[in-house]
Design a protein around this motif. Structure first.
Motif, PDB file in Angstrom:
ATOM      1  N   GLN A 138       0.701  -1.360   0.014  1.00 13.89           N
ATOM      2  CA  GLN A 138      -0.263  -0.076   0.134  1.00 13.89           C
ATOM      3  C   GLN A 138       0.863   1.286   0.024  1.00 13.89           C
ATOM      4  O   GLN A 138       0.561   2.290  -0.601  1.00 13.89           O
ATOM      5  CB  GLN A 138      -0.830  -0.021   1.091  1.00 13.89           C
ATOM      6  N   LYS A 139       1.993   1.400   0.630  1.00 15.05           N
ATOM      7  CA  LYS A 139       2.687   2.500   0.947  1.00 15.05           C
ATOM      8  C   LYS A 139       3.821   2.542  -0.011  1.00 15.05           C
ATOM      9  O   LYS A 139       4.437   3.571  -0.028  1.00 15.05           O
ATOM     10  CB  LYS A 139       3.405   2.714   2.391  1.00 15.05           C
ATOM     11  N   LEU A 140       3.921   1.852  -1.129  1.00 16.38           N
ATOM     12  CA  LEU A 140       5.029   1.710  -2.006  1.00 16.38           C
ATOM     13  C   LEU A 140       4.948   3.019  -2.857  1.00 16.38           C
ATOM     14  O   LEU A 140       3.704   3.196  -3.061  1.00 16.38           O
ATOM     15  CB  LEU A 140       5.056   0.385  -2.905  1.00 16.38           C
ATOM     16  N   VAL A 141       6.329   3.475  -3.244  1.00 18.04           N
ATOM     17  CA  VAL A 141       5.959   4.709  -4.119  1.00 18.04           C
ATOM     18  C   VAL A 141       6.258   4.124  -5.434  1.00 18.04           C
ATOM     19  O   VAL A 141       7.270   3.334  -5.665  1.00 18.04           O
ATOM     20  CB  VAL A 141       7.158   5.788  -3.758  1.00 18.04           C
ATOM     21  N   ASN A 142       5.376   4.345  -6.504  1.00 17.32           N
ATOM     22  CA  ASN A 142       5.738   3.887  -7.899  1.00 17.32           C
ATOM     23  C   ASN A 142       7.180   4.235  -8.548  1.00 17.32           C
ATOM     24  O   ASN A 142       7.412   5.671  -8.719  1.00 17.32           O
ATOM     25  CB  ASN A 142       4.514   4.615  -8.588  1.00 17.32           C
ATOM     26  N   PRO A 143       7.920   3.424  -8.675  1.00 19.73           N
ATOM     27  CA  PRO A 143       9.308   3.695  -9.313  1.00 19.73           C
ATOM     28  C   PRO A 143       9.352   4.011 -10.874  1.00 19.73           C
ATOM     29  O   PRO A 143      10.362   4.352 -11.223  1.00 19.73           O
ATOM     30  CB  PRO A 143       9.987   2.568  -8.877  1.00 19.73           C
ATOM     31  N   VAL A 144       8.329   3.670 -11.453  1.00 23.32           N
ATOM     32  CA  VAL A 144       8.163   3.837 -12.795  1.00 23.32           C
ATOM     33  C   VAL A 144       7.538   4.976 -13.206  1.00 23.32           C
ATOM     34  O   VAL A 144       6.318   5.236 -13.089  1.00 23.32           O
ATOM     35  CB  VAL A 144       7.682   2.339 -13.260  1.00 23.32           C
ATOM     36  N   PRO A 145       8.180   6.092 -13.950  1.00 22.64           N
ATOM     37  CA  PRO A 145       7.567   7.282 -14.342  1.00 22.64           C
ATOM     38  C   PRO A 145       6.473   6.927 -15.250  1.00 22.64           C
ATOM     39  O   PRO A 145       6.462   6.181 -16.088  1.00 22.64           O
ATOM     40  CB  PRO A 145       8.503   8.115 -14.823  1.00 22.64           C
ATOM     41  N   ALA A 146       5.474   7.799 -15.140  1.00 22.86           N
ATOM     42  CA  ALA A 146       4.228   7.522 -16.067  1.00 22.86           C
ATOM     43  C   ALA A 146       4.367   8.201 -17.485  1.00 22.86           C
ATOM     44  O   ALA A 146       3.938   8.897 -17.828  1.00 22.86           O
ATOM     45  CB  ALA A 146       2.899   8.020 -15.509  1.00 22.86           C
ATOM     46  N   THR A 147       5.589   7.703 -17.988  1.00 25.38           N
ATOM     47  CA  THR A 147       5.785   8.111 -19.330  1.00 25.38           C
ATOM     48  C   THR A 147       4.780   7.770 -20.558  1.00 25.38           C
ATOM     49  O   THR A 147       4.137   6.655 -20.135  1.00 25.38           O
ATOM     50  CB  THR A 147       7.252   7.752 -19.798  1.00 25.38           C
ATOM     51  N   ALA A 148       5.196   8.281 -21.743  1.00 26.78           N
ATOM     52  CA  ALA A 148       3.978   7.755 -22.765  1.00 26.78           C
ATOM     53  C   ALA A 148       4.244   6.252 -23.071  1.00 26.78           C
ATOM     54  O   ALA A 148       3.335   5.355 -23.492  1.00 26.78           O
ATOM     55  CB  ALA A 148       4.249   8.613 -24.186  1.00 26.78           C
ATOM     56  N   ALA A 149       5.653   5.730 -23.012  1.00 25.39           N
ATOM     57  CA  ALA A 149       6.117   4.685 -23.026  1.00 25.39           C
ATOM     58  C   ALA A 149       5.528   3.642 -22.219  1.00 25.39           C
ATOM     59  O   ALA A 149       4.873   2.528 -22.494  1.00 25.39           O
ATOM     60  CB  ALA A 149       7.380   4.475 -23.373  1.00 25.39           C
ATOM     61  N   SER A 150       5.426   3.862 -20.904  1.00 23.26           N
ATOM     62  CA  SER A 150       5.100   3.263 -19.861  1.00 23.26           C
ATOM     63  C   SER A 150       3.526   3.071 -20.030  1.00 23.26           C
ATOM     64  O   SER A 150       2.886   1.830 -19.807  1.00 23.26           O
ATOM     65  CB  SER A 150       5.540   3.684 -18.557  1.00 23.26           C
ATOM     66  N   ILE A 151       2.841   4.096 -20.531  1.00 23.28           N
ATOM     67  CA  ILE A 151       1.257   4.087 -20.377  1.00 23.28           C
ATOM     68  C   ILE A 151       1.101   3.020 -21.626  1.00 23.28           C
ATOM     69  O   ILE A 151      -0.007   2.144 -21.537  1.00 23.28           O
ATOM     70  CB  ILE A 151       0.753   5.441 -20.721  1.00 23.28           C
ATOM     71  N   LYS A 152       1.846   3.111 -22.877  1.00 22.59           N
ATOM     72  CA  LYS A 152       1.436   2.242 -23.844  1.00 22.59           C
ATOM     73  C   LYS A 152       1.617   0.842 -23.638  1.00 22.59           C
ATOM     74  O   LYS A 152       0.789  -0.028 -23.946  1.00 22.59           O
ATOM     75  CB  LYS A 152       2.208   2.681 -25.075  1.00 22.59           C
TER      76      LYS A 152
END
Ligand code: HEC
Length: 180
Positions: free
Chosen positions: A65-79
């Motif tokens: 629950q408290k984890l911080v998302n280490p992967v930036p929400a870039t266009a590539a990540s969202i794709k």
């Protein structure tokens, strides 16, 4: 006679497949998938399927629950997240995430575009839900328990979180293809 011979010629290949040595190449000491040993199906060792990238460092959803998302929400990540969402989540939650699949009402899959998922839950909790499953929802990062699998690597799960939180609501569904 000519007829009988041609019938025989037709039957030879069929019979040739049934010789005792026809399966020699198949019968090996290796254990085949689903093969049983006196009725017991061999369990694959946990995480025997290689999963590259970051390890899962939490033991359950509460810890996630408290984890911080280490992967930036870039266009590539969202794709990537969109592709994975359509493969792994859409069957139950619908392509648009609005519990619109024919299966959704049958199993009680929730609308992922609701404020509850978009605002109230932490990204870590959504990651934890994908990893460990929920009441009915299967686990995608924990093999063995409750029909769980380790189909999605840690990084892939964060890509799905990025898609759910950054594009599922705002992005118009213009194409129902799995990849876009
Ligand atoms: C087999 C059907 C099924 C699939 C596939 C599935 N879900 Fe679910 N999901 C459910 C059901 C049913 C619920 C509500 C009951 C529960 O919590 O188990 C749910 C609940 C959730 C919740 C809310 C959890 C909470 O704490 O209230 C989230 C977030 C979620 N799903 C995301 C996803 C994502 C992302 C995927 C794809 C990786 C996915 N689901 C795949 C069935 C599914």
């Amino acid at each position: 006679m000519k007829y009988a011979l041609s019938m025989l010629a037709l039957m030879v290949p069929v019979a040739a497949m049934a010789w005792p040595w026809s399966t020699d190449m198949m019968n090996q000491p290796s254990i085949k998938p689903q093969e049983t040993d006196h009725g017991i199906i061999h369990q694959f060792p946990a995480r025997s399927v290689p999963v590259t990238g970051m390890p899962t460092k939490v033991a359950n959803r509460e810890e996630a629950q408290k984890l911080v998302n280490p992967v930036p929400a870039t266009a590539a990540s969202i794709k990537t997240g969109r592709t994975l969402f359509r493969i792994y989540c859409a069957a139950c939650h619908g392509f648009d995430g609005k519990a619109s699949s024919p299966v959704s009402p049958k199993i009680g899959a929730i609308d992922l575009t609701m404020d509850y998922v978009q605002k109230d839950l932490t990204e870590g909790w959504i990651f934890g839900t994908i990893t460990f499953g929920s009441a009915i929802m299967p686990a995608y990062g924990k093999p063995g328990e409750g029909g769980g699998a380790n189909d999605l690597s840690v990084e892939e799960r964060w890509h799905v979180v990025n898609y759910v939180r950054n594009a599922l609501v705002t992005e118009p569904i213009t194409n129902m293809a799995v990849t876009q």
